[in-house]
Scaffold this motif. Structure first.
Motif, PDB file in Angstrom:
ATOM      1  N   VAL A   1     -18.698  36.089  63.594  1.00 40.99           N
ATOM      2  CA  VAL A   1     -19.696  35.754  64.621  1.00 40.99           C
ATOM      3  C   VAL A   1     -19.402  34.362  65.201  1.00 40.99           C
ATOM      4  CG1 VAL A   1     -22.165  35.335  65.039  1.00 40.99           C
ATOM      5  CG2 VAL A   1     -21.463  37.256  63.626  1.00 40.99           C
ATOM      6  N   LEU A   2     -19.014  33.428  64.314  1.00 41.04           N
ATOM      7  CA  LEU A   2     -18.666  32.080  64.791  1.00 41.04           C
ATOM      8  C   LEU A   2     -17.483  32.137  65.756  1.00 41.04           C
ATOM      9  CD1 LEU A   2     -18.943  29.747  61.652  1.00 41.04           C
ATOM     10  CD2 LEU A   2     -20.616  30.098  63.469  1.00 41.04           C
ATOM     11  N   ALA A   3     -16.464  32.916  65.379  1.00 42.31           N
ATOM     12  CA  ALA A   3     -15.281  33.044  66.228  1.00 42.31           C
ATOM     13  C   ALA A   3     -15.651  33.691  67.559  1.00 42.31           C
ATOM     14  CB  ALA A   3     -14.216  33.871  65.506  1.00 42.31           C
ATOM     15  N   LEU A   4     -16.526  34.684  67.514  1.00 48.81           N
ATOM     16  CA  LEU A   4     -16.973  35.352  68.748  1.00 48.81           C
ATOM     17  C   LEU A   4     -17.654  34.342  69.666  1.00 48.81           C
ATOM     18  CD1 LEU A   4     -17.804  37.920  70.453  1.00 48.81           C
ATOM     19  CD2 LEU A   4     -19.870  37.969  69.070  1.00 48.81           C
ATOM     20  N   LEU A   5     -18.485  33.517  69.072  1.00 45.54           N
ATOM     21  CA  LEU A   5     -19.228  32.513  69.823  1.00 45.54           C
ATOM     22  C   LEU A   5     -18.268  31.532  70.509  1.00 45.54           C
ATOM     23  CD1 LEU A   5     -22.297  32.288  69.999  1.00 45.54           C
ATOM     24  CD2 LEU A   5     -22.194  30.444  68.329  1.00 45.54           C
ATOM     25  N   ILE A   6     -17.277  31.076  69.751  1.00 42.10           N
ATOM     26  CA  ILE A   6     -16.306  30.117  70.309  1.00 42.10           C
ATOM     27  C   ILE A   6     -15.528  30.758  71.458  1.00 42.10           C
ATOM     28  CG2 ILE A   6     -14.159  28.849  69.764  1.00 42.10           C
ATOM     29  CD1 ILE A   6     -16.736  27.484  68.755  1.00 42.10           C
ATOM     30  N   SER A   7     -15.047  31.974  71.217  1.00 39.62           N
ATOM     31  CA  SER A   7     -14.287  32.655  72.274  1.00 39.62           C
ATOM     32  C   SER A   7     -15.169  32.871  73.500  1.00 39.62           C
ATOM     33  CB  SER A   7     -13.769  34.002  71.768  1.00 39.62           C
ATOM     34  OG  SER A   7     -12.708  33.797  70.888  1.00 39.62           O
ATOM     35  N   PHE A   8     -16.394  33.282  73.281  1.00 36.44           N
ATOM     36  CA  PHE A   8     -17.320  33.543  74.383  1.00 36.44           C
ATOM     37  C   PHE A   8     -17.573  32.275  75.208  1.00 36.44           C
ATOM     38  CE2 PHE A   8     -21.703  33.752  76.022  1.00 36.44           C
ATOM     39  CZ  PHE A   8     -21.622  34.894  76.802  1.00 36.44           C
ATOM     40  N   LEU A   9     -17.888  31.178  74.505  1.00 37.39           N
ATOM     41  CA  LEU A   9     -18.176  29.914  75.202  1.00 37.39           C
ATOM     42  C   LEU A   9     -16.949  29.425  75.967  1.00 37.39           C
ATOM     43  CD1 LEU A   9     -20.305  28.053  72.491  1.00 37.39           C
ATOM     44  CD2 LEU A   9     -21.107  29.035  74.645  1.00 37.39           C
ATOM     45  N   ALA A  10     -15.796  29.531  75.305  1.00 38.02           N
ATOM     46  CA  ALA A  10     -14.562  29.044  75.938  1.00 38.02           C
ATOM     47  C   ALA A  10     -14.232  29.867  77.176  1.00 38.02           C
ATOM     48  CB  ALA A  10     -13.423  29.098  74.933  1.00 38.02           C
ATOM     49  N   VAL A  11     -14.255  31.179  77.065  1.00 39.85           N
ATOM     50  CA  VAL A  11     -13.925  32.046  78.217  1.00 39.85           C
ATOM     51  C   VAL A  11     -14.920  31.786  79.355  1.00 39.85           C
ATOM     52  CG1 VAL A  11     -13.846  34.455  79.034  1.00 39.85           C
ATOM     53  CG2 VAL A  11     -12.798  33.862  76.854  1.00 39.85           C
ATOM     54  N   ASN A  12     -16.170  31.680  79.005  1.00 38.59           N
ATOM     55  CA  ASN A  12     -17.214  31.488  80.009  1.00 38.59           C
ATOM     56  C   ASN A  12     -17.088  30.157  80.747  1.00 38.59           C
ATOM     57  OD1 ASN A  12     -18.864  33.537  80.597  1.00 38.59           O
ATOM     58  ND2 ASN A  12     -20.556  32.916  79.260  1.00 38.59           N
ATOM     59  N   ASN A  13     -16.559  29.147  80.068  1.00 46.51           N
ATOM     60  CA  ASN A  13     -16.513  27.810  80.671  1.00 46.51           C
ATOM     61  C   ASN A  13     -15.198  27.484  81.371  1.00 46.51           C
ATOM     62  OD1 ASN A  13     -19.160  26.534  80.223  1.00 46.51           O
ATOM     63  ND2 ASN A  13     -18.692  27.127  78.120  1.00 46.51           N
ATOM     64  N   ILE A  14     -14.307  28.443  81.448  1.00 44.92           N
ATOM     65  CA  ILE A  14     -13.071  28.208  82.201  1.00 44.92           C
ATOM     66  C   ILE A  14     -13.373  28.501  83.681  1.00 44.92           C
ATOM     67  CG2 ILE A  14     -10.683  28.971  82.579  1.00 44.92           C
ATOM     68  CD1 ILE A  14     -10.652  29.684  79.547  1.00 44.92           C
ATOM     69  N   THR A  15     -13.129  27.508  84.512  1.00 45.07           N
ATOM     70  CA  THR A  15     -13.423  27.691  85.937  1.00 45.07           C
ATOM     71  C   THR A  15     -12.198  28.284  86.626  1.00 45.07           C
ATOM     72  OG1 THR A  15     -14.546  25.590  85.623  1.00 45.07           O
ATOM     73  CG2 THR A  15     -14.549  26.483  87.874  1.00 45.07           C
ATOM     74  N   LEU A  16     -12.394  29.364  87.311  1.00 47.06           N
ATOM     75  CA  LEU A  16     -11.297  30.028  88.011  1.00 47.06           C
ATOM     76  C   LEU A  16     -11.495  29.902  89.521  1.00 47.06           C
ATOM     77  CD1 LEU A  16     -10.952  33.334  85.949  1.00 47.06           C
ATOM     78  CD2 LEU A  16      -9.656  31.240  85.696  1.00 47.06           C
ATOM     79  N   GLY A  17     -10.430  30.160  90.244  1.00 44.84           N
ATOM     80  CA  GLY A  17     -10.517  30.206  91.691  1.00 44.84           C
ATOM     81  C   GLY A  17     -10.380  28.858  92.340  1.00 44.84           C
TER      82      GLY A  17
END
Lengths: 321, 159
Positions: free
Chosen positions: B143-159
């Motif tokens: 769950v901790l790893a999921l949280l980290i991956s989720f936060l990291a993916v979500n906070n990468i700005t694209l475009g």
């Protein structure tokens, strides 16, 4: 083979451990007034079905045990080591029955890796090579020893020493495994028993050297030397080893020694209660069940013979569960 | 080389879903084997075995979730992929690694604990909760790893 390959097997054995007899059950059996009530108790515990004789009960349980292990152990070769003692015993039966013309089929013990009918035939026709491997060699040596010396004891010691050496070989190859530790213990305690018997009977060097097999935690040379010097020297030597306590027990009573050896094996295998995978729980279940069967046999035999309850209680082994 | 960023993001999603899925399959398979051993002796234990068998399956779901988020974020799901630099692609790949690695190993270890739990209920049928709790503790790290991956993916700005 990976330890997790035993997941199915271990779960099945754990489920069966629920139906093993406990110390409370053994107490209840000891309290039974006669053989019939003991059989009724075992029936209630689903230990028996229709058996009415001690021999039948024991054979039924042994058969059930082996059937279960054969069904669930993923690597059947691992089971061979559990048959070692029975295999060599059966060779002894075949050789002895050849000389006495007795019916060997009634004396063979199971489980065994040998085809007992073929074993009798091979020994009777002197085709020892057909038995194969170490067992074939020791059958031939034992047969020749019996022919030359006309003494069954000389034939016996060759087979017993070969059995011990086979167990020792397994123990050396599998030092870390529970089965390896059990084999090492069986090997050493069998050698101690032989050494004491030789010392008491004042056997000569050739006999003692042939009778005592290779050792695991003991020094074979020292054990032979001590045995040749007599019981006191042997006891003195064993006092310096890990088996000092067992040696004292043997001096008091050989029956008590047998019980202590079985109890020691039980305390060794109890470690497997905390092992979730691998062959260790299989080894533990096998020896746990064997000890349970042995205890029931002792109680039933004693009840039939009308033996004293306290003596029976003293003989009942420690249990795995 | 134009699509290197996108390729790396897809690689990250594939690793997240792939490794967690493999780990879960191994874990669930192991508990299944142990469960079959118990059920062959006592079929009334089916529900209890099922609860324990489900537990190592969640990591695969976590990896799948992260892969879907990556696909949504990169526009792959809508069919119009966004333009990404290779640095953004590397960031996306790195963001997927926690659930890919932790998911794989935690599912296997959770499978071992759950299989041991099967042995536990085989001997003591009333102890299911204890077996489940021990297995659930391994889940915590997934769950901790999921949280980290989720936060990291979500906070990468694209475009």
């Amino acid at each position: 083979m990976k330890d997790t390959d035993y997941a199915f097997c271990v779960a099945r054995l754990r489920a069966n451990e629920r139906y093993m007899l406990t110390a409370k059950d053994m107490d209840a059996l000891c309290e039974c007034t006669d053989f019939g009530s003991a059989l009724n108790y075992l029936n209630e515990k689903k230990w028996l079905t229709t058996q009415t004789q001690t021999g039948e009960c024991i054979a039924y349980q042994n058969e059930k045990l082996w059937e279960l292990l054969s069904e669930c152990v993923p690597d059947k070769n691992e089971l061979k080591v559990l048959c070692t003692v029975n295999d060599f015993f059966n060779i002894k039966v075949a050789v002895k029955c050849h000389f006495t013309c007795a019916d060997a089929s009634e004396l063979y013990v199971y489980p065994t890796t040998l085809d007992t009918a073929a074993l009798s035939r091979n020994v009777n026709l002197h085709e020892f090579h057909k038995i194969g491997g170490i067992m074939g060699e020791c059958a031939e040596k034992s047969y020749k020893a019996a022919c030359l010396t006309e003494n069954g004891q000389n034939a016996d010691i060759i087979i017993d020493a070969a059995a011990i050496n086979t167990l020792r070989e397994y123990a050396l190859k599998n030092k870390a495994s529970l089965m390896g530790q059990v084999c090492a213990f069986i090997c050493d305690t069998a050698n101690i028993k032989t050494a004491y018997r030789c010392a008491k009977a004042k056997k000569g060097k050739d006999f003692v050297s042939a009778a005592i097999g290779e050792c695991c935690l003991l020094d074979r040379g020292s054990l032979i030397k001590a045995s040749l010097s007599g019981t006191a020297s042997l006891s003195e030597y064993l006092e310096k080893t890990d088996y000092s306590e067992l040696s004292e027990v043997y001096l008091k009573s050989s029956a008590e020694y047998e019980k202590r050896c079985d109890d020691e094996i039980i305390s060794l295998i109890r470690k497997a209660k905390f092992t979730a995978f691998g062959f260790d729980p299989v080894c533990a279940y096998y020896y746990g069940k064997l000890t349970e069967i042995k205890s029931v046999r002792i109680i039933l035999t004693a009840l039939k013979a009308g033996a004293d309850k306290n003596t029976v209680r003293e003989r009942v082994r420690a249990l795995y569960v | 080389m134009d699509n290197l960023g996108l390729f790396l993001a897809i690689l990250g999603a594939a690793l997240a879903a792939g490794f967690s899925g493999i780990g879960s399959a191994k874990g669930v398979g192991l508990v299944g084997e142990a469960g079959a051993g118990l059920l062959s002796e006592d079929s009334s234990m089916f529900t209890k075995v099922l609860v324990l068998q489900i537990l190592p399956g969640t990591q695969g779901l976590y990896g799948f979730l992260i892969a879907i988020i990556v696909f949504t974020k990169t526009g792959l799901l809508s069919g119009t992929p966004v333009a990404m630099t290779w640095q953004q692609g590397v960031a996306m790949l790195a963001a997927c690694l926690p659930i890919a690695i932790v998911g794989y190993f935690s599912a296997i270890y959770q499978g071992r604990v759950s299989a041991s739990g099967v042995s536990l209920i085989a001997k003591k049928p009333t102890e299911l909760i204890k077996g489940m709790t021990m297995a659930a503790l391994v889940e915590f790290y997934a769950v901790l790893a999921l949280l980290i991956s989720f936060l990291a993916v979500n906070n990468i700005t694209l475009g």
